[in-house]
Design an enzyme around this catalytic site. Structure first.
Site, PDB file in Angstrom:
ATOM      1  N   GLU A 125      33.715  40.676  27.790  1.00 49.45           N
ATOM      2  CA  GLU A 125      33.789  42.079  27.394  1.00 49.45           C
ATOM      3  C   GLU A 125      35.223  42.528  27.116  1.00 49.45           C
ATOM      4  O   GLU A 125      36.170  42.055  27.736  1.00 49.45           O
ATOM      5  CB  GLU A 125      33.188  42.948  28.504  1.00 49.45           C
ATOM      6  N   CYS A 138      41.810  46.824  26.229  1.00 48.59           N
ATOM      7  CA  CYS A 138      41.857  46.038  27.465  1.00 48.59           C
ATOM      8  C   CYS A 138      41.193  44.688  27.193  1.00 48.59           C
ATOM      9  O   CYS A 138      39.995  44.612  26.934  1.00 48.59           O
ATOM     10  CB  CYS A 138      41.110  46.833  28.542  1.00 48.59           C
ATOM     11  N   CYS A 145      36.241  34.809  37.038  1.00 45.51           N
ATOM     12  CA  CYS A 145      37.559  34.726  37.681  1.00 45.51           C
ATOM     13  C   CYS A 145      37.440  33.819  38.892  1.00 45.51           C
ATOM     14  O   CYS A 145      36.421  33.835  39.574  1.00 45.51           O
ATOM     15  CB  CYS A 145      38.001  36.134  38.116  1.00 45.51           C
ATOM     16  N   CYS A 149      38.679  38.928  44.643  1.00 48.61           N
ATOM     17  CA  CYS A 149      39.104  40.206  45.216  1.00 48.61           C
ATOM     18  C   CYS A 149      37.828  40.956  45.618  1.00 48.61           C
ATOM     19  O   CYS A 149      36.888  41.051  44.826  1.00 48.61           O
ATOM     20  CB  CYS A 149      39.928  40.979  44.209  1.00 48.61           C
ATOM     21  N   CYS A 152      36.244  43.842  43.458  1.00 47.60           N
ATOM     22  CA  CYS A 152      36.172  43.670  41.996  1.00 47.60           C
ATOM     23  C   CYS A 152      34.864  43.013  41.585  1.00 47.60           C
ATOM     24  O   CYS A 152      34.482  41.981  42.123  1.00 47.60           O
ATOM     25  CB  CYS A 152      37.348  42.819  41.525  1.00 47.60           C
ATOM     26  N   CYS A 383      37.632  49.919  35.096  1.00 43.54           N
ATOM     27  CA  CYS A 383      38.283  48.803  35.781  1.00 43.54           C
ATOM     28  C   CYS A 383      37.347  48.155  36.777  1.00 43.54           C
ATOM     29  O   CYS A 383      36.724  48.832  37.582  1.00 43.54           O
ATOM     30  CB  CYS A 383      39.457  49.284  36.619  1.00 43.54           C
TER      31      CYS A 383
END
Ligand code: SAH
Ligand code: SF4
Length: 412
Positions: A125, A138, A145, A149, A152, A383
């Site tokens: 995305e 962005c 990933c 975290c 997230c 975010c």
């Protein structure tokens, strides 16, 4: 404050897979190659060596100033040469699986890239955030990933693979296509990308993935994005955000030279170990030392420290005091990010009043401390909400998320 328009999909602009020719894995793409690599590729395909330099600058112009995605549009290149290029290479765009436009103008694209090697197609995305006088794109650097975290959403998705420079740049090229941000295709030869009136003025590497774990491809893509004879985005308008891959930070400054953002989120190792687990490998002391050593650091080129506001976790005035102490002497901006919830998370966003008090404290201590307005939450573009591919959100999860947003953020 952005109002949260819950979008059940009906009024979001959606589009089917792009009607134009899209990228396949069959032929190598010329997008993402440096000038030297382009020359080698062209010579390898049979372009006479003495022409290579000239052909490279023609291609560079078509690809990055005009934004063409089909050799047939390169009208100052002979038909024979276009046919040769067509046989050997592609410059097609990736498939756009979906385009959503939020009530606040934020756009989100879901792209599908063909498999690399033995893999399978992947989806990622990209988000566009228009603001007064500027527009920020962005970009994602990885599919998923490796870091986990705890607050997230992307961190709950396993790393599928790194994106290539071509795929990172493709996000920018398609966004510019869709926003009408390339100059008219029939402008005279030599047209340049106007610096005024651009839709995309800034790039942030803050989408899915940890850019410094994909250093080489991110570097290649950003050097092309900032190339003055092409896309020509100023390096001061490109920001790379890292969770703290310490050994690569100074190297990023030296070799890429863009602005740096650090996902800090905590001011002591115990808490940061929990929130941003890479801290166990590279603790705060080392992270702060790397920041102090960032090339070009000055009041005019400050580091942005991102700080997600988590209710009762890191949002007290004592935390604000510790933050000011930790960053003492570093030219810094502190970006407070209200936590964006996602289904299954145990965190909540801090109360609005708490965020404002926190911001006031650090502001009084001399730091710019903007509170990042959540954008595009209705299309899960804010975010930490990006996630795609194998674990795309089921409708039931999406409804749960909407319910959470209404309950948790009524004050907005
Ligand atoms: N991996 C890089 C860049 C992508 S994340 C990094 O961690 O810096 C972009 C920013 O969004 C980071 O500061 C990240 O900590 C923050 N973020 C992640 N999840 C979030 C959430 N749910 N709410 C608010 N911000 C979040
Ligand atoms: Fe990865 Fe950044 Fe999310 Fe951490 S915050 S899991 S590094 S994308």
């Amino acid at each position: 404050m952005t109002s949260i328009t819950i979008d059940h999909g009906a009024d979001a602009a959606r589009m089917p897979a792009a009607a134009t020719r899209t990228l396949s894995a069959e032929k190598p793409s010329l997008v993402g190659l440096s000038r030297e690599e382009l020359a080698v590729a062209l010579i390898g395909a049979g372009v006479p060596e003495r022409q290579a330099r000239m052909r490279v600058s023609q291609l560079w112009h078509w690809l990055y100033v005009r934004g063409v995605s089909d050799f047939s549009q390169m009208f100052n290149i002979s038909k024979d040469l276009r046919a040769l290029l067509e046989r050997h290479f592609t410059i097609a765009r990736p498939e756009i699986v979906e385009e959503q436009i939020s009530g606040d103008g934020t756009r989100k694209w879901l792209f599908r890239f063909p498999p690399r090697g033995a893999g399978r197609p992947v989806e990622i995305e990209t988000v566009y955030i228009p603001e007064e006088g500027r527009g920020t794109l962005c970009l994602s650097s990885q599919v998923g990933c490796t870091l986990t975290c705890s607050f997230c959403h992307t961190g709950t998705q396993k790393l599928v693979r790194n994106l290539t420079a071509e795929e990172i740049l493709a996000q920018l090229l398609v966004a510019r296509d869709r926003l009408g941000d390339f100059p008219e295709r029939d402008t005279p030869d030599g047209a340049i990308v106007p610096s005024e009136g651009r839709k995309i003025t800034n790039i942030v590497m803050m989408g899915m993935g940890e850019p410094l774990y994909n250093f080489d491809e991110v570097k290649r893509a950003l050097l092309i994005a900032s190339d003055g004879d092409g896309l020509s985005l100023s390096k001061r308008r490109i920001t790379l955000s890292t969770s703290g891959v310490v050994p690569e930070i100074v190297k990023a400054g030296e070799e890429i030279g863009v602005m740096l953002a650090i996902s800090l989120h905590a001011t002591n190792d115990d808490l940061r170990d929990l929130l941003v687990p890479i801290n166990k490998k590279y603790p705060l002391k080392d992270l702060i030392a790397a920041c102090r050593a960032y090339p070009g650091l000055s009041n005019a080129r400050r580091i942005t420290f991102e700080y997600v506001m988590l209710r009762d976790v890191n949002d007290s005035i004592d935390d604000a005091k510790a933050l000011v102490k930790l960053l003492k002497g570093i030219p810094a901006k502190i970006n407070l990010i209200p936590f964006n919830p996602w289904p299954g998370t145990n965190y909540q966003c801090s109360e609005w009043e708490t965020i404002e008090k926190f911001a006031d404290y650090i502001n009084n201590a001399g730091y710019a401390s903007p509170i990042r307005t959540p954008r595009g939450r209705d299309i899960l573009a804010a975010c930490g909400q990006l996630k795609s591919d194998s674990e795309r959100m089921r409708r039931v999860d999406r409804l749960a998320l909407e319910a959470m947003m209404i309950a948790g953020h009524g004050e907005e």
